[in-house]
Motif scaffolding. Structure first.
Motif, mmCIF file in Angstrom:
data_model
loop_
_atom_site.group_PDB
_atom_site.id
_atom_site.type_symbol
_atom_site.label_atom_id
_atom_site.label_comp_id
_atom_site.label_asym_id
_atom_site.label_seq_id
_atom_site.Cartn_x
_atom_site.Cartn_y
_atom_site.Cartn_z
ATOM 1 N N LEU A 35 0.825 -1.206 0.000
ATOM 2 C CA LEU A 35 0.000 0.000 0.000
ATOM 3 C C LEU A 35 0.862 1.260 0.000
ATOM 4 O O LEU A 35 0.533 2.245 -0.674
ATOM 5 N N ALA A 36 1.952 1.212 0.742
ATOM 6 C CA ALA A 36 2.851 2.366 0.772
ATOM 7 C C ALA A 36 3.476 2.603 -0.604
ATOM 8 O O ALA A 36 3.578 3.741 -1.067
ATOM 9 N N LEU A 37 3.889 1.513 -1.261
ATOM 10 C CA LEU A 37 4.462 1.648 -2.596
ATOM 11 C C LEU A 37 3.429 2.158 -3.586
ATOM 12 O O LEU A 37 3.720 3.028 -4.427
ATOM 13 N N PHE A 38 2.196 1.647 -3.487
ATOM 14 C CA PHE A 38 1.121 2.087 -4.376
ATOM 15 C C PHE A 38 0.818 3.563 -4.175
ATOM 16 O O PHE A 38 0.633 4.318 -5.135
ATOM 17 N N ALA A 39 0.781 3.992 -2.916
ATOM 18 C CA ALA A 39 0.510 5.402 -2.633
ATOM 19 C C ALA A 39 1.637 6.301 -3.124
ATOM 20 O O ALA A 39 1.398 7.421 -3.586
ATOM 21 N N THR A 40 2.872 5.783 -3.094
ATOM 22 C CA THR A 40 4.022 6.598 -3.481
ATOM 23 C C THR A 40 4.099 6.796 -4.981
ATOM 24 O O THR A 40 4.368 7.904 -5.462
ATOM 25 N N ILE A 41 3.876 5.718 -5.733
ATOM 26 C CA ILE A 41 4.094 5.810 -7.178
ATOM 27 C C ILE A 41 2.805 6.010 -7.974
ATOM 28 O O ILE A 41 2.878 6.307 -9.169
ATOM 29 N N ILE A 42 1.640 5.862 -7.349
ATOM 30 C CA ILE A 42 0.372 6.020 -8.075
ATOM 31 C C ILE A 42 -0.472 7.151 -7.488
ATOM 32 O O ILE A 42 -0.802 8.124 -8.176
ATOM 33 N N ILE A 43 -0.845 7.026 -6.211
ATOM 34 C CA ILE A 43 -1.799 7.957 -5.623
ATOM 35 C C ILE A 43 -1.226 9.369 -5.524
ATOM 36 O O ILE A 43 -1.859 10.343 -5.959
ATOM 37 N N TYR A 44 -0.021 9.492 -4.969
ATOM 38 C CA TYR A 44 0.553 10.838 -4.793
ATOM 39 C C TYR A 44 0.786 11.544 -6.124
ATOM 40 O O TYR A 44 0.402 12.722 -6.280
ATOM 41 N N PRO A 45 1.416 10.903 -7.139
ATOM 42 C CA PRO A 45 1.574 11.604 -8.423
ATOM 43 C C PRO A 45 0.247 11.978 -9.076
ATOM 44 O O PRO A 45 0.135 13.041 -9.699
ATOM 45 N N LEU A 46 -0.761 11.094 -8.927
ATOM 46 C CA LEU A 46 -2.066 11.392 -9.519
ATOM 47 C C LEU A 46 -2.704 12.610 -8.871
ATOM 48 O O LEU A 46 -3.163 13.537 -9.566
#
Length: 309
Positions: A35-46
């Motif tokens: 989840l942390a990796l997903f938030a870092t590379i997907i959610i935050y940039p989006l």
């Protein structure tokens, strides 16, 4: 006379109840890195990109200025509908044409054609070539000066002089669709062939005994059995083509005169040639909303297909 002290009772054992994670906490602990990796590379940039759409920001200048919905209204009051129309033209053409080609080849291979195994591998060749390489190959084919297409058509007497296929607004989109068709029909052929091979032969034999011809058997037996696979293939290809970039950019760059400009090329041109990050992300946000609608339709269709089983 001394009296013996009464024996002391042993202290009751305390059972260890602490330190044990619940099932929910343990599951959260296991998924936390992902989840942390997903938030870092997907959610935050989006979220960062969507937030940038409300600012005026130039790559050549420091800082940015909040402008509210100005970047969005710039597109909605300007070229948005034109870009949407051209994106749909490319998407529909690059979806339906390879579907027809792929379905026809799948039917031929499924009919027991001699050498079907070799032909299946041969037809997969365009699929394994990178999209940029395919684009450069077809750029050479469509070249107005030394392209092989003009040479063949001139020798056949179909045209009298060379045609600039990629340099004319009337033919550029057709050339892009042909290129994308050559690159994408193999995977559609494979998926549809897999669906055709699940159709029971007994149904075709029964229809033949009832006097049904090949065309009637196709619409009465074959199509109802593969309709679910065909709908998934069409929708997936439509979604991919709606966000396709490399073929269009390499062949035409969105030209000539914007005749092949789609959402993908417009966002790129605005951000990295016009240096306007605010307007580029605003257009990307509108584009994303349309993609979310398509994805929702895809999920709905797959859900219905799963319930039908």
């Amino acid at each position: 006379m001394s009296t013996a002290a009464p024996p002391q009772k042993a202290a009751p054992r305390r059972e260890r109840t602490g330190g044990r994670l619940s099932n929910g906490a343990f599951a959260l602990l296991l998924t936390a890195p992902g989840l942390a990796l997903f938030a870092t590379i997907i959610i935050y940039p989006l979220l960062s990109a969507l937030f940038t759409g409300f600012f005026k920001q130039d790559l050549r200048l420091p800082g940015r200025e909040f402008v509210g919905l100005e970047n969005f209204t710039h597109w909605l009051d300007g070229d948005f509908l034109t870009i949407l129309k051209q994106t749909l033209v490319f998407t529909v053409g690059a979806t339906l044409v390879p579907f027809v080609v792929g379905f026809a080849l799948a039917l031929a291979l499924n009919s027991g054609l001699k050498g079907s195994g070799f032909l299946r591998g041969l037809f997969l060749f365009p699929w394994v070539i990178p999209g940029v390489v395919v684009s450069f190959l077809w750029m050479w084919i469509f070249n107005a000066n030394y392209g092989v297409l003009n040479g063949i058509l001139m020798k056949a007497g179909i045209i009298e002089e060379s045609v600039s296929w990629l340099g004319q607004p009337g033919t550029a989109m057709l050339a892009v669709i042909v290129t994308k068709t050559w690159a994408s029909f193999p995977w559609m052929m494979v998926m549809l062939l897999a669906g055709l091979q699940t159709v029971p032969k007994e149904l075709h034999e029964a229809a033949s005994m009832d006097g049904a011809g090949s065309i009637r058997r196709f619409f009465a037996v074959t199509w109802p059995q593969v309709r679910g696979v065909a709908s998934i293939v069409l929708l997936l290809e439509f979604i991919w083509n709606f966000q396709h970039f490399d073929t269009i950019y390499v062949l035409t760059g969105g030209g000539p005169a914007g005749a092949t400009e789609t959402f993908a090329t417009a966002v790129y041109q605005t951000a990295f040639k016009g240096f306007d990050i605010g307007r580029a992300t605003a257009l990307g946000g509108l584009w994303m909303l349309l993609l979310l609608i398509l994805v929702a339709v895809y999920l709905r269709i797959t859900e219905r297909k799963g319930d039908a089983r």
